[in-house]
Design a protein around this motif. Structure first.
Motif, short mmCIF file in Angstrom:
data_model
loop_
_atom_site.label_atom_id
_atom_site.label_comp_id
_atom_site.label_asym_id
_atom_site.label_seq_id
_atom_site.Cartn_x
_atom_site.Cartn_y
_atom_site.Cartn_z
N SER A 157 9.58 -2.72 13.19
CA SER A 157 9.69 -3.41 11.94
C SER A 157 8.35 -3.87 11.54
O SER A 157 8.03 -3.84 10.17
N ARG A 158 7.43 -4.26 12.30
CA ARG A 158 6.07 -4.67 11.60
C ARG A 158 5.55 -3.72 10.89
O ARG A 158 4.79 -3.66 9.77
N LEU A 159 5.63 -2.37 11.44
CA LEU A 159 4.91 -1.26 10.76
C LEU A 159 5.88 -0.62 9.82
O LEU A 159 5.19 -0.66 8.53
N ASN A 160 6.96 -0.51 9.72
CA ASN A 160 7.70 0.13 8.84
C ASN A 160 7.98 -0.74 7.86
O ASN A 160 8.20 -0.47 6.59
N ILE A 161 8.72 -1.91 8.10
CA ILE A 161 9.21 -2.92 7.06
C ILE A 161 8.11 -3.75 6.34
O ILE A 161 7.78 -3.70 5.43
N HIS A 162 7.46 -4.31 7.39
CA HIS A 162 6.37 -5.56 6.97
C HIS A 162 5.07 -4.56 6.27
O HIS A 162 4.66 -4.68 4.90
N HIS A 163 4.63 -3.62 6.96
CA HIS A 163 3.45 -3.02 6.24
C HIS A 163 3.89 -1.88 5.20
O HIS A 163 3.26 -1.77 4.30
N GLY A 164 4.89 -1.18 5.47
CA GLY A 164 5.38 -0.18 4.56
C GLY A 164 5.82 -0.75 3.46
O GLY A 164 5.52 -0.37 2.09
N CYS A 165 6.73 -1.73 3.40
CA CYS A 165 7.45 -2.32 2.29
C CYS A 165 6.31 -3.11 1.56
O CYS A 165 6.26 -2.95 0.41
N SER A 166 5.36 -3.73 1.99
CA SER A 166 4.36 -4.59 1.64
C SER A 166 3.59 -3.51 0.75
O SER A 166 3.17 -3.88 -0.42
N ASN A 167 3.22 -2.23 1.27
CA ASN A 167 2.29 -1.59 0.61
C ASN A 167 3.20 -0.91 -0.63
O ASN A 167 2.72 -0.85 -1.61
N GLY A 168 4.44 -0.49 -0.31
CA GLY A 168 5.37 0.01 -1.36
C GLY A 168 5.47 -0.94 -2.55
O GLY A 168 5.48 -0.51 -3.63
N TRP A 169 6.05 -2.24 -2.49
CA TRP A 169 5.98 -3.13 -3.20
C TRP A 169 4.96 -3.25 -4.23
O TRP A 169 4.91 -3.75 -5.32
N THR A 170 3.82 -3.28 -3.58
CA THR A 170 2.45 -3.55 -4.28
C THR A 170 2.34 -2.42 -5.41
O THR A 170 2.09 -2.37 -6.61
N PHE A 171 2.58 -0.97 -4.82
CA PHE A 171 2.47 0.00 -5.99
C PHE A 171 3.75 -0.21 -7.03
O PHE A 171 3.42 -0.09 -8.15
N TRP A 172 4.99 -0.67 -6.49
CA TRP A 172 6.08 -0.60 -7.75
C TRP A 172 5.94 -1.60 -8.52
O TRP A 172 6.24 -1.40 -9.56
#
Length: 170
Positions: free
Chosen positions: A121-136
């Motif tokens: 979850s640290r990799l996929n949700i925290h890191h992945g979503c944090s990067n994703g939401w920055t772009f979106w």
């Protein structure tokens, strides 16, 4: 949130648009597919599909599909006040969006919280979503202020290993 942790994060951006337009962008099928998703379906608690321009409401369920990703996200709308706040379940956590007027712009605050803190979850949700939401959020700003979309819809990235972690405009 007074310090950084793996169970939540905030993303903020000022966007020169009205709260009404921003709420439409987040809180309707028509709006959220204009800048974010390939498709979205919102269903009321009694099983009726919401109309494309109709605001989501607490208790609704949703099904989202992105461009360039074969997965589907399903969740629940926990809160939606119709003007400046909504909260949904999202990837084993919750996401809230708050809209706040500031002079010539609206401050959009996205908070993803109640994230599990296991390694995956640290990799996929925290890191992945944090990067994703920055772009979106940047894509939403580009869309509303300049009439352009930055996300990739021309090239199919689904067969490229790690595309979701490497392409900044997925």
């Amino acid at each position: 949130m007074s310090q950084l942790s793996f169970d939540c994060f905030n993303k903020k951006i000022y966007i020169k648009a009205s709260k009404e337009k921003l709420y439409w962008c987040w809180g309707t099928e028509e709006g959220i597919t204009s800048w974010f998703l390939e498709s979205a379906i919102y269903t009321s608690p009694n099983g009726e599909r919401r109309k494309p321009g109709e605001n989501i409401q607490a208790g609704d369920s949703y099904t989202w599909k992105w461009h360039n990703w074969d997965g589907v996200e399903k969740g629940t709308v926990h809160m939606a006040n119709g003007t400046d706040f909504m909260e949904i379940s999202f990837t084993d956590s919750k996401v809230s969006v708050t809209l706040e007027d500031h002079d010539k712009a609206v401050l959009v605050t996205l908070k993803q919280h109640q994230i599990p803190t296991d390694e995956e979850s640290r990799l996929n949700i925290h890191h992945g979503c944090s990067n994703g939401w920055t772009f979106w959020l940047a894509n939403l700003k580009a869309y509303l202020e300049h009439g352009i979309l930055l996300n990739e819809t021309e090239f199919d990235l689904r067969n490229i290993p790690l595309s979701g972690f490497e392409f900044v405009n997925m």
